[in-house]
Structure formats: structure tokens, C-alpha cells
Design an enzyme around this catalytic site. Structure first.
Site, PDB file in Angstrom:
ATOM      1  N   LYS A  97       0.881  -1.163   0.000  1.00  0.00           N
ATOM      2  CA  LYS A  97       0.000   0.000   0.000  1.00  0.00           C
ATOM      3  C   LYS A  97       0.916   1.210   0.000  1.00  0.00           C
ATOM      4  O   LYS A  97       1.590   1.494   0.992  1.00  0.00           O
ATOM      5  CB  LYS A  97      -0.920   0.022   1.233  1.00  0.00           C
ATOM      6  CG  LYS A  97      -1.735   1.320   1.289  1.00  0.00           C
ATOM      7  CD  LYS A  97      -2.560   1.486   2.544  1.00  0.00           C
ATOM      8  CE  LYS A  97      -3.041   2.931   2.630  1.00  0.00           C
ATOM      9  NZ  LYS A  97      -3.852   3.201   3.832  1.00  0.00           N
ATOM     10  N   GLY A 158      -7.961   9.291   9.258  1.00  0.00           N
ATOM     11  CA  GLY A 158      -8.326   9.429  10.664  1.00  0.00           C
ATOM     12  C   GLY A 158      -9.338  10.509  10.958  1.00  0.00           C
ATOM     13  O   GLY A 158      -9.694  10.724  12.118  1.00  0.00           O
TER      14      GLY A 158
END
Lengths: 252, 66
Positions: A97, A158
């Protein structure tokens, strides 16, 4: 129904990719991973801490989940390429990733460095899954250099702000020939369902589960939301109408 | 000679291999990668990779993240 999520020729029955970051303990993480039904989970690469006990890798292996290392914390293409190579050596996977961020404040991807790193890693036989901006043009460029998927953000990492630009996600989905994975910004189950209804092939999330009051319960909510959103996408939603349309017959 | 392992200077009295440097930090049999001066060295070659004065060694593993 049989509807595998295929990425780089590998099939998964779950369309939820869960990150391991933010969990208060390995025990909580373990239960959340199980409840999420995920078959692919991210880890970060950091310097070995001789004082640390317990390994997230053991836990992931025990669950039979495929590990997806990330390059979190890298600000340049050179750093990201180096970390990806370390991850490949440590974990024996060529999947990565790819994260190349611009600054600590927003954690937004740096598009120039990201594309450069993606090109280098593809040339080095990596299966590159880039975390990218919700920019259809950048997504196309990443696909053109050989990325196995594109993973646009819904909102900053987040933040839990959901999908801030649904139109751009739709544009990316419409033109991509590789899987589109909504990565980052998911706050709660409805956000994950919306991503799937927009046609994303999968959702990648961590914070919304690991920092929830009850991570295990939220992981189950996300599993169901991703599955429901996928079914709704396949079923085809009714068109939006300005006025009512009777659902009971007018005559009789 | 002095080598730097994960940012910390380390004094070695004699010859030191990369495997010995890694062993100062971890005994994990897998899940660890090592680089010398930015170049990844595959695990089977750790024993046969000698360190030289001034070498920068990085030893990474997977942690929760992402």
C-alpha cells in the site's frame, strides 16, 4: 452470492480491507479483525524495538489474513521505495500500500512523489496499491503506470469525515479498469455503505473501527455495511424523483 | 570500529556481521528486514555480510498501522 473481489489476480470474498493502526491492544485488534471478516490487512514498517512484546504479524498469520505492508510516514518517492523494499524483504510479499504524504498536518498524498514512487515500484515487480487523492486525473495516471488498484481517499486519514466528494469518486469508478478502493475518511457504517453504492470495489479503513468505543462491534457493522452497499450497487438503485410516485395501485 | 544500528552508535571490538548486528535487537526468525547504508540485504546473506566502520544499519519490522 458469489461475488469475489479480485485484485492483481487474487480473489477475496471480503470487500473490507482493515488496517491495524490505532487499536488499544493486540487483543482488541484480534477480535476486531475477526469480526470484520477481512482477508487483507495493513501494517506499517518501523525500526525494531527490542522492548516490544507480542507481534502483530503473529496475530495476522494466526487468523489466516494476507498482510499488506504500507509506506506510511514517507514524504518522498525515494523513502517510499526504500520502505517498500524493506517490507518485501521482511514479509515476503510484493504487495504494497503505497503512501507518500505531503505533510503531517493533513496527511494528504503528494501526487508528484506518489506517481514517481508508483512507477519505480511497478518497474521493480511490486503489486502497487496507491493511497491517492480523490482526483480522477491522478487516478488515471496511477493506473497508466501499472498500479493494480487505485485507492482514493474519502477524507483525510483518521478524520472520520466520510466521503467529501462523492462526484469525484464516481468519476474515478467510471473510468478505472482496475479496482477502486475507498481508502481513508470513513467515520461510520453508512460511509462504508455509500462507498460501495458508488461502485467502489472495496473499502479500506482502520481508525473508524480501532478507535470506536467498541471496536469489535464496529468491525461487524463495517462488515455488514460493505456487504449491503455492494448488494445495493449490484441491484441498481431507483432513480431519484422530485415528486411522489404511488407504490399502491390507484385503481380499484 | 563503530557502526550505527537503528540510529544508535555501537562499538564493536572486532569483526561484526550484519546477522550479529540484527541479533542485538531481535531474535525473531521472520518478519524482519535489514539494510546497510540504504541497501536491503536479504536474510540468507546476513551472516556473510561484514560490517565496516561507519556503516549505517537499519533493522525494520511490521507494527500496527494503516
Amino acid at each position: 452470492m458469489d461475488d469475489p473481489f479480485i485484485i492483481a489476480g487474487e480473489a477475496f470474498s471480503s470487500r473490507l480491507i482493515m488496517g491495524t493502526g490505532g487499536a488499544p491492544s493486540l487483543d482488541v485488534l484480534d477480535r476486531a479483525l475477526a469480526a470484520s471478516g477481512t482477508e487483507l490487512t495493513t501494517v506499517a514498517m518501523r525500526r525494531v524495538d527490542p522492548a516490544s512484546t507480542g507481534s502483530v504479524l503473529d496475530l495476522i498469520a494466526a487468523r489466516g489474513i494476507k498482510v499488506l505492508p504500507n509506506t506510511a510516514g514517507c514524504f518522498t518517492a525515494a523513502e517510499a521505495v526504500r520502505v517498500a523494499r524493506m517490507a518485501r524483504a521482511a514479509l515476503g510479499t510484493n504487495w504494497v500500500k503505497l503512501e507518500v504524504i505531503a505533510d503531517e498536518h493533513t496527511l494528504l498524498p503528494d501526487p508528484v512523489e506518489l506517481l514517481d514512487a508508483a512507477e519505480q515500484l511497478v518497474a521493480d515487480n511490486f503489486t502497487v496499491l496507491p493511497y491517492t487523492n480523490d482526483d480522477p486525473v491522478l487516478a488515471r495516471r496511477l493506473e497508466q503506470v501499472g498500479c493494480a488498484a487505485v485507492m482514493p481517499l474519502g477524507a483525510p486519514i483518521g478524520s472520520g469525515l466520510g466521503i467529501r466528494n462523492q462526484h469525484n469518486i464516481e468519476l474515478i469508478v467510471e473510468s478505472a479498469t482496475v479496482p477502486v478502493v475507498l481508502d481513508a475518511g470513513i467515520g461510520t457504517a453508512s460511509d462504508a455503505a455509500i462507498a460501495m453504492e458508488l461502485g467502489c470495489a472495496a473499502v479500506l479503513l482502520a481508525t473508524s473501527v480501532t478507535r470506536a468505543r467498541d471496536p469489535e462491534l464496529m468491525a461487524e457493522a463495517m462488515r455488514l455495511a460493505v456487504a449491503s452497499g455492494r448488494l445495493a450497487f449490484l441491484a441498481g438503485r431507483v432513480p431519484r424523483r422530485r415528486y411522489a410516485r404511488a407504490s399502491s395501485p390507484p385503481a380499484g | 570500529m563503530q557502526v550505527v544500528i537503528n540510529g544508535r552508535p555501537h562499538q564493536a571490538s572486532g569483526a561484526m556481521s550484519l546477522a550479529q548486528a540484527v541479533a542485538l535487537l531481535t531474535t525473531a526468525a521472520s518478519g524482519v528486514a535489514a539494510a546497510v547504508n540504504g541497501e536491503v540485504v536479504r536474510r540468507p546473506a546476513w551472516e556473510s555480510t561484514p560490517l565496516a566502520d561507519g556503516d549505517q544499519v537499519e533493522v525494520l519490522t511490521a507494527v500496527q498501522g494503516g
